[in-house]
Design an enzyme around this catalytic site. Sequence first.
Site, PDB file in Angstrom:
ATOM      1  N   GLU A  34       0.960  -1.260   0.121  1.00  0.00           N
ATOM      2  CA  GLU A  34       0.086  -0.149   0.088  1.00  0.00           C
ATOM      3  C   GLU A  34       0.880   1.203   0.082  1.00  0.00           C
ATOM      4  OE1 GLU A  34      -2.744   0.529   3.252  1.00  0.00           O
ATOM      5  OE2 GLU A  34      -3.671   2.216   2.385  1.00  0.00           O
ATOM      6  N   ARG A 260       5.230 -13.360   9.162  1.00  0.00           N
ATOM      7  CA  ARG A 260       5.714 -12.037   9.121  1.00  0.00           C
ATOM      8  C   ARG A 260       6.965 -11.751   9.588  1.00  0.00           C
ATOM      9  NH1 ARG A 260       2.331  -7.646   8.525  1.00  0.00           N
ATOM     10  NH2 ARG A 260       3.264  -5.890   9.392  1.00  0.00           N
ATOM     11  N   LYS A 270       4.253   0.655   9.304  1.00  0.00           N
ATOM     12  CA  LYS A 270       4.264   1.601   8.577  1.00  0.00           C
ATOM     13  C   LYS A 270       3.775   3.038   9.180  1.00  0.00           C
ATOM     14  CE  LYS A 270       2.945   0.058   4.823  1.00  0.00           C
ATOM     15  NZ  LYS A 270       2.407  -0.063   3.478  1.00  0.00           N
TER      16      LYS A 270
HETATM   17  P1  ATP Z   1       2.623  -2.464   7.576  1.00  0.00           P
HETATM   18  O1  ATP Z   1       1.835  -2.708   8.964  1.00  0.00           O
HETATM   19  O2  ATP Z   1       4.043  -1.879   7.787  1.00  0.00           O
HETATM   20  O3  ATP Z   1       1.881  -1.326   6.975  1.00  0.00           O
HETATM   21  P2  ATP Z   1       1.245  -3.799   5.593  1.00  0.00           P
HETATM   22  O4  ATP Z   1       1.243  -5.163   5.602  1.00  0.00           O
HETATM   23  O5  ATP Z   1      -0.141  -3.184   5.983  1.00  0.00           O
HETATM   24  O6  ATP Z   1       2.584  -3.565   6.900  1.00  0.00           O
HETATM   25  P3  ATP Z   1       1.479  -3.496   2.978  1.00  0.00           P
HETATM   26  O7  ATP Z   1       2.155  -2.372   2.372  1.00  0.00           O
HETATM   27  O8  ATP Z   1       0.018  -3.868   2.826  1.00  0.00           O
HETATM   28  O9  ATP Z   1       2.142  -3.405   4.298  1.00  0.00           O
HETATM   29  O10 ATP Z   1       2.510  -4.838   2.711  1.00  0.00           O
HETATM   30  C1  ATP Z   1       2.788  -5.630   1.589  1.00  0.00           C
HETATM   31  C2  ATP Z   1       3.112  -6.946   1.576  1.00  0.00           C
HETATM   32  O11 ATP Z   1       4.216  -6.912   2.274  1.00  0.00           O
HETATM   33  C3  ATP Z   1       2.075  -7.647   2.062  1.00  0.00           C
HETATM   34  O12 ATP Z   1       1.622  -8.904   1.089  1.00  0.00           O
HETATM   35  C4  ATP Z   1       2.368  -7.724   3.511  1.00  0.00           C
HETATM   36  O13 ATP Z   1       2.091  -9.249   3.968  1.00  0.00           O
HETATM   37  C5  ATP Z   1       4.003  -7.962   3.240  1.00  0.00           C
HETATM   38  N1  ATP Z   1       4.396  -7.587   4.527  1.00  0.00           N
HETATM   39  C6  ATP Z   1       4.260  -6.230   5.556  1.00  0.00           C
HETATM   40  N2  ATP Z   1       5.124  -6.497   6.415  1.00  0.00           N
HETATM   41  C7  ATP Z   1       5.634  -7.567   6.529  1.00  0.00           C
HETATM   42  C8  ATP Z   1       6.575  -8.199   7.426  1.00  0.00           C
HETATM   43  N3  ATP Z   1       6.939  -7.700   8.752  1.00  0.00           N
HETATM   44  N4  ATP Z   1       6.908  -9.546   7.166  1.00  0.00           N
HETATM   45  C9  ATP Z   1       6.638 -10.172   6.165  1.00  0.00           C
HETATM   46  N5  ATP Z   1       5.955  -9.557   5.051  1.00  0.00           N
HETATM   47  C10 ATP Z   1       5.510  -8.250   5.466  1.00  0.00           C
HETATM   48 MG    MG Z   2      -1.633  -3.656   4.034  1.00  0.00          MG
END
Ligand code: ATP
Ligand code: MG
Length: 550
Positions: A34, A260, A270
């Site tokens: 995102e 994760r 984020k």
């Molecule tokens: P955040 O909480 O940092 O915003 P998010 O999952 O909302 O993380 P996205 O931009 O939606 O962030 O993530 C893109 C991809 O990265 C998704 O497929 C998510 O599962 C993966 N991802 C995000 N954080 C992690 C993590 N700590 N370990 C492994 N994969 C991750």
């Molecule tokens: Mg997300």
Amino acid sequence: MIQINQIKNFIYKIINQDLKNKKYKKIHTRFPPEPNGFLHIGHAKSICLNFEIAKIYHGKCNLRFDDTNPNHESKIYVKAIKKDIKWIGYKWNKKSFYVSQYFKKLYKYAKILIQKKLAYVDQLSKKEIKKYRGTLKKTGKNSPYRNQTVKENLKLFKDMKNGKFKDGDLCLRAKINMSSANIVMRDPVLYRIKNIAHYRTKKKWCIYPTYDFSHCISDSIEKITHSLCSLEFLDNNQLYQWILKNLNIKKHAKQYEFSRLNLEYTILSKRKLKTLIKNKIVAGWDDPRMPTISGLRVRGYTPESIINFCKKIGVSKKNHLIEFSLLEHCIRNHLNNIAYRFMAIINPLKIIITNLPDQHNEKIIVNNHPLYPNMGTHKIYFNKIIYIDKNDFQEKANKKYRRLTMKQEVRLRYSYIIKVQKIKKDSFGHIKKIYCTYDKNTLNKNPTDRKIKGVIHWISKKNSISAKFRIFQHIFSIKNPDTTKNYLKYINNKSIKIKNGLIEKNLIKNTDIKFFQFEREGYFVIDKRETIKNKKITFNKTISLKGKKY
Ligand code: ATP
Ligand code: MG
């Protein structure tokens, strides 16, 4: 199909099986960030997984921006995300994709669900929806609007789209089962109203699909075969399949969840990282203390070290807290091979060699790397005035201290042995300078009549220029701030230390060199932005040498 001995994790096993069963001809993955912040090391795990699979199976990996929440998304983040993935070294399939490019299709699909009596426009408030949803122990309750007619729902949905309502007045929900054991299946929200301009579609839409509704459909539009996401989406898998099945989309991916990345002493979210920026705890997304890809880059991490780290942590179905030292091990190993060796003095202490004439200027040739002659050499100079580090001299020292003392001689690296004659202090009792003599028979050879215990680094005054050093510690003082409610309480307020010292003049002559090992100090990288800001060459300390703290 890849050989069994190349199988790296359970997802590879599944893909191998799918290929064997001829379920797919080509493997197609996607990375769906995102654009609401910069990528962090957790994303790197997902990037490495998705892009490596595409590489190994000669398939494709899409970069798809999951831009369905205009409140926090922006072009700046799109640009930063692309830059980071390119820097890590991966290429995505075609141009990048955006969920926002499917908004029209998604709207049509939503209407199909309404027509099939599988979705309805709910008029309950957000708070009421939450209350009606129930808990793990208590089943949910049907919304009073659940049985509106198809006609009523279509009209309300159209009105929602046409901007007739305020945010939160109405939403579109799937009609599934309010007493499902899986809470995600209790009539999940598919569309919500957001009267705010989107960074790409501007004011064209004021209703936006949810992640659950848009993700599975986007995967199918892009012909994704394996939709890999982190474990928190485990419960959403059922909904992923429900939506596709009920929309009669036959060709679609299957979702698989993996653990994760959680890393010690930091937070990988984020939203929380944004809070650190807002509260001015760090200078921005690319502050070298941040666990972001851009922060790690400014800190001096290399793409190789990040990829290697992701390989080492592996991919499983169980969440762990990974030791920070593993990431440090990966960068230290890489820098040990590629960093150029120089000397820098971080806490300068002046030494005057009394038995050298003023004009003495002795050239010494030094290898840039102890193991790789092809990395070349550089010159250093031995003169009357030199600098050593304050920590390498002690007036009164115990036996374990192997550096310069009033009685104990020491070797200057690549050079001679020196001995203290007298010290000069200022009115506060601080040592200002030390007068020493050198033993002219000790260049590259040890004396036969005595044993010299220590070797220290030094720079001659003539061959030095001043420099700034930024030395970092973890942002948090506890190992698991990410799972701690009040994480801001555990900020380490000593996470940055700035020092003014000296580097070899020769170092700045070669502008191609990126990574330095300052002998006995650690690995450093030039911070271009800080150099301009400070009008002085400024280094970030990437990591200490093995076995040393900070
Ligand atoms: P955040 O909480 O940092 O915003 P998010 O999952 O909302 O993380 P996205 O931009 O939606 O962030 O993530 C893109 C991809 O990265 C998704 O497929 C998510 O599962 C993966 N991802 C995000 N954080 C992690 C993590 N700590 N370990 C492994 N994969 C991750
Ligand atoms: Mg997300």
